[in-house]
Design a protein around this motif. Structure first.
Motif, PDB file in Angstrom:
ATOM      1  N   VAL A 174       0.839  -1.198   0.000  1.00  0.00           N
ATOM      2  CA  VAL A 174       0.000   0.000   0.000  1.00  0.00           C
ATOM      3  C   VAL A 174       0.875   1.249   0.000  1.00  0.00           C
ATOM      4  CG1 VAL A 174      -1.878   1.234   1.176  1.00  0.00           C
ATOM      5  CG2 VAL A 174      -1.720  -1.268   1.366  1.00  0.00           C
ATOM      6  N   ALA A 175       0.562   2.188  -0.871  1.00  0.00           N
ATOM      7  CA  ALA A 175       1.196   3.505  -0.894  1.00  0.00           C
ATOM      8  C   ALA A 175       0.134   4.534  -0.508  1.00  0.00           C
ATOM      9  CB  ALA A 175       1.757   3.818  -2.274  1.00  0.00           C
ATOM     10  N   VAL A 176       0.566   5.657   0.027  1.00  0.00           N
ATOM     11  CA  VAL A 176      -0.351   6.723   0.423  1.00  0.00           C
ATOM     12  C   VAL A 176       0.119   8.032  -0.191  1.00  0.00           C
ATOM     13  CG1 VAL A 176      -1.385   7.994   2.345  1.00  0.00           C
ATOM     14  CG2 VAL A 176      -0.828   5.572   2.628  1.00  0.00           C
ATOM     15  N   ILE A 177      -0.817   8.757  -0.772  1.00  0.00           N
ATOM     16  CA  ILE A 177      -0.556  10.085  -1.328  1.00  0.00           C
ATOM     17  C   ILE A 177      -1.464  11.060  -0.595  1.00  0.00           C
ATOM     18  CG2 ILE A 177      -0.737  11.557  -3.374  1.00  0.00           C
ATOM     19  CD1 ILE A 177      -0.220   9.005  -5.064  1.00  0.00           C
ATOM     20  N   LYS A 178      -0.869  12.083  -0.030  1.00  0.00           N
ATOM     21  CA  LYS A 178      -1.641  13.093   0.700  1.00  0.00           C
ATOM     22  C   LYS A 178      -1.628  14.399  -0.069  1.00  0.00           C
ATOM     23  CE  LYS A 178      -2.016  15.740   4.949  1.00  0.00           C
ATOM     24  NZ  LYS A 178      -3.452  15.812   4.858  1.00  0.00           N
ATOM     25  N   HIS A 179      -2.799  14.957  -0.248  1.00  0.00           N
ATOM     26  CA  HIS A 179      -2.911  16.280  -0.856  1.00  0.00           C
ATOM     27  C   HIS A 179      -2.879  17.313   0.258  1.00  0.00           C
ATOM     28  CE1 HIS A 179      -5.125  19.814  -2.431  1.00  0.00           C
ATOM     29  NE2 HIS A 179      -4.334  19.576  -3.448  1.00  0.00           N
ATOM     30  N   ASP A 180      -2.065  18.330   0.073  1.00  0.00           N
ATOM     31  CA  ASP A 180      -2.010  19.437   1.023  1.00  0.00           C
ATOM     32  C   ASP A 180      -2.579  20.656   0.311  1.00  0.00           C
ATOM     33  OD1 ASP A 180      -1.389  21.490   2.796  1.00  0.00           O
ATOM     34  OD2 ASP A 180       0.586  20.686   3.269  1.00  0.00           O
ATOM     35  N   GLY A 181      -3.649  21.187   0.839  1.00  0.00           N
ATOM     36  CA  GLY A 181      -4.291  22.343   0.229  1.00  0.00           C
ATOM     37  C   GLY A 181      -3.498  23.631   0.380  1.00  0.00           C
ATOM     38  N   HIS A 182      -2.418  23.572   1.116  1.00  0.00           N
ATOM     39  CA  HIS A 182      -1.564  24.733   1.335  1.00  0.00           C
ATOM     40  C   HIS A 182      -0.155  24.359   0.905  1.00  0.00           C
ATOM     41  CE1 HIS A 182      -4.913  26.163   3.734  1.00  0.00           C
ATOM     42  NE2 HIS A 182      -4.904  25.004   4.354  1.00  0.00           N
TER      43      HIS A 182
ATOM     44  N   GLY B 204      -7.780  12.807   1.014  1.00  0.00           N
ATOM     45  CA  GLY B 204      -8.424  14.013   0.513  1.00  0.00           C
ATOM     46  C   GLY B 204      -9.185  13.713  -0.762  1.00  0.00           C
ATOM     47  N   PHE B 205      -9.093  14.598  -1.747  1.00  0.00           N
ATOM     48  CA  PHE B 205      -9.670  14.386  -3.078  1.00  0.00           C
ATOM     49  C   PHE B 205     -11.183  14.202  -3.056  1.00  0.00           C
ATOM     50  CE2 PHE B 205      -5.266  13.110  -3.104  1.00  0.00           C
ATOM     51  CZ  PHE B 205      -4.763  13.745  -4.221  1.00  0.00           C
ATOM     52  N   LYS B 206     -11.861  14.887  -2.129  1.00  0.00           N
ATOM     53  CA  LYS B 206     -13.308  14.695  -1.991  1.00  0.00           C
ATOM     54  C   LYS B 206     -14.096  15.102  -3.221  1.00  0.00           C
ATOM     55  CE  LYS B 206     -13.936  18.891   0.755  1.00  0.00           C
ATOM     56  NZ  LYS B 206     -12.749  19.130   1.559  1.00  0.00           N
ATOM     57  N   HIS B 207     -13.551  15.981  -4.052  1.00  0.00           N
ATOM     58  CA  HIS B 207     -14.287  16.416  -5.238  1.00  0.00           C
ATOM     59  C   HIS B 207     -13.798  15.739  -6.512  1.00  0.00           C
ATOM     60  CE1 HIS B 207     -16.428  19.237  -2.797  1.00  0.00           C
ATOM     61  NE2 HIS B 207     -15.304  19.819  -2.406  1.00  0.00           N
ATOM     62  N   SER B 208     -12.958  14.727  -6.379  1.00  0.00           N
ATOM     63  CA  SER B 208     -12.447  14.008  -7.547  1.00  0.00           C
ATOM     64  C   SER B 208     -13.416  12.903  -7.954  1.00  0.00           C
ATOM     65  CB  SER B 208     -11.080  13.390  -7.226  1.00  0.00           C
ATOM     66  OG  SER B 208     -11.252  12.248  -6.412  1.00  0.00           O
ATOM     67  N   ALA B 209     -13.163  12.337  -9.112  1.00  0.00           N
ATOM     68  CA  ALA B 209     -13.962  11.214  -9.596  1.00  0.00           C
ATOM     69  C   ALA B 209     -13.429   9.880  -9.083  1.00  0.00           C
ATOM     70  CB  ALA B 209     -13.982  11.212 -11.120  1.00  0.00           C
ATOM     71  N   LEU B 210     -12.343   9.910  -8.321  1.00  0.00           N
ATOM     72  CA  LEU B 210     -11.778   8.669  -7.781  1.00  0.00           C
ATOM     73  C   LEU B 210     -12.801   7.939  -6.919  1.00  0.00           C
ATOM     74  CD1 LEU B 210      -8.334  10.082  -6.611  1.00  0.00           C
ATOM     75  CD2 LEU B 210      -8.652   8.310  -8.346  1.00  0.00           C
ATOM     76  N   PRO B 211     -12.789   6.609  -6.930  1.00  0.00           N
ATOM     77  CA  PRO B 211     -13.645   5.881  -5.988  1.00  0.00           C
ATOM     78  C   PRO B 211     -13.191   6.219  -4.573  1.00  0.00           C
ATOM     79  CG  PRO B 211     -12.174   4.362  -7.147  1.00  0.00           C
ATOM     80  CD  PRO B 211     -11.977   5.722  -7.752  1.00  0.00           C
TER      81      PRO B 211
END
Length: 167
Positions: free
Chosen positions: A35-43, A100-107
């Motif tokens: 498992v890999a994890v990618i975190k989006h930082d809004g700042h 994150g990515f709540k507004h993406s099309a990702l599952p």
């Protein structure tokens, strides 16, 4: 579908995304997943602490730096980046969790936590499951208990196995 499988762990700020990911990672890896994890930082964030060698190089104007120790490495570059580019950096992964990515099309699994939010904000068509401690439901998606990490991990294991054709 070829690996890796990507799933966003979404929710409003302070909904418990990091805590959930941290809690399910050991369960997923114990089940044999990479498992890999990618975190989006809004700042903007500081990728290297000030005073470290690589931090000093970046502060001095380097376009990028790399540090390694024989079993892990980190590369920092100044360039625009997308989640697709980052996901491509983990071909060895069975599952990539994107925080994150709540507004993406990702599952996605969306967290809705008492005292923090009261309804999902994601596009319903992208919702795999709702993870909550509230009496909520989402049409077409199961509801998983927020504090049951094993249930969330098992749901993801089943999803990944189904996507990889090993149901």
């Amino acid at each position: 579908m070829s690996k890796p499988v990507a799933v966003a762990i979404s929710g409003v700020k302070n909904s418990g995304k990091t805590t959930l990911i941290e809690g399910i990672l050991p369960l997923l890896t114990a089940a044999g997943l990479t498992v890999a994890v990618i975190k989006h930082d809004g700042h903007s964030f500081d990728p290297d602490p000030p005073g470290t060698d690589t931090g000093r190089f970046m502060a001095a104007g380097a376009a990028g730096t790399a540090i390694f120790d024989g079993e892990k490495f980190k590369i920092v570059k100044r360039q625009p980046v997308t989640e697709d580019f980052l996901m491509a950096q983990f071909p060895e992964a069975d599952l990539i969790l994107l925080e994150g990515f709540k507004h993406s099309a990702l599952p996605k699994l969306e967290l809705v936590r008492r005292g923090n939010s009261d309804a999902p904000v994601s596009e319903p068509s992208s919702l795999l499951a709702l993870v909550t401690d509230l009496p909520l439901t989402a049409e077409g998606a199961p509801t998983l208990p927020l504090n049951d990490r094993a249930a969330v991990a098992n749901f993801l294991l089943d999803y990944v196995r189904g996507e990889m054709g090993h149901a």
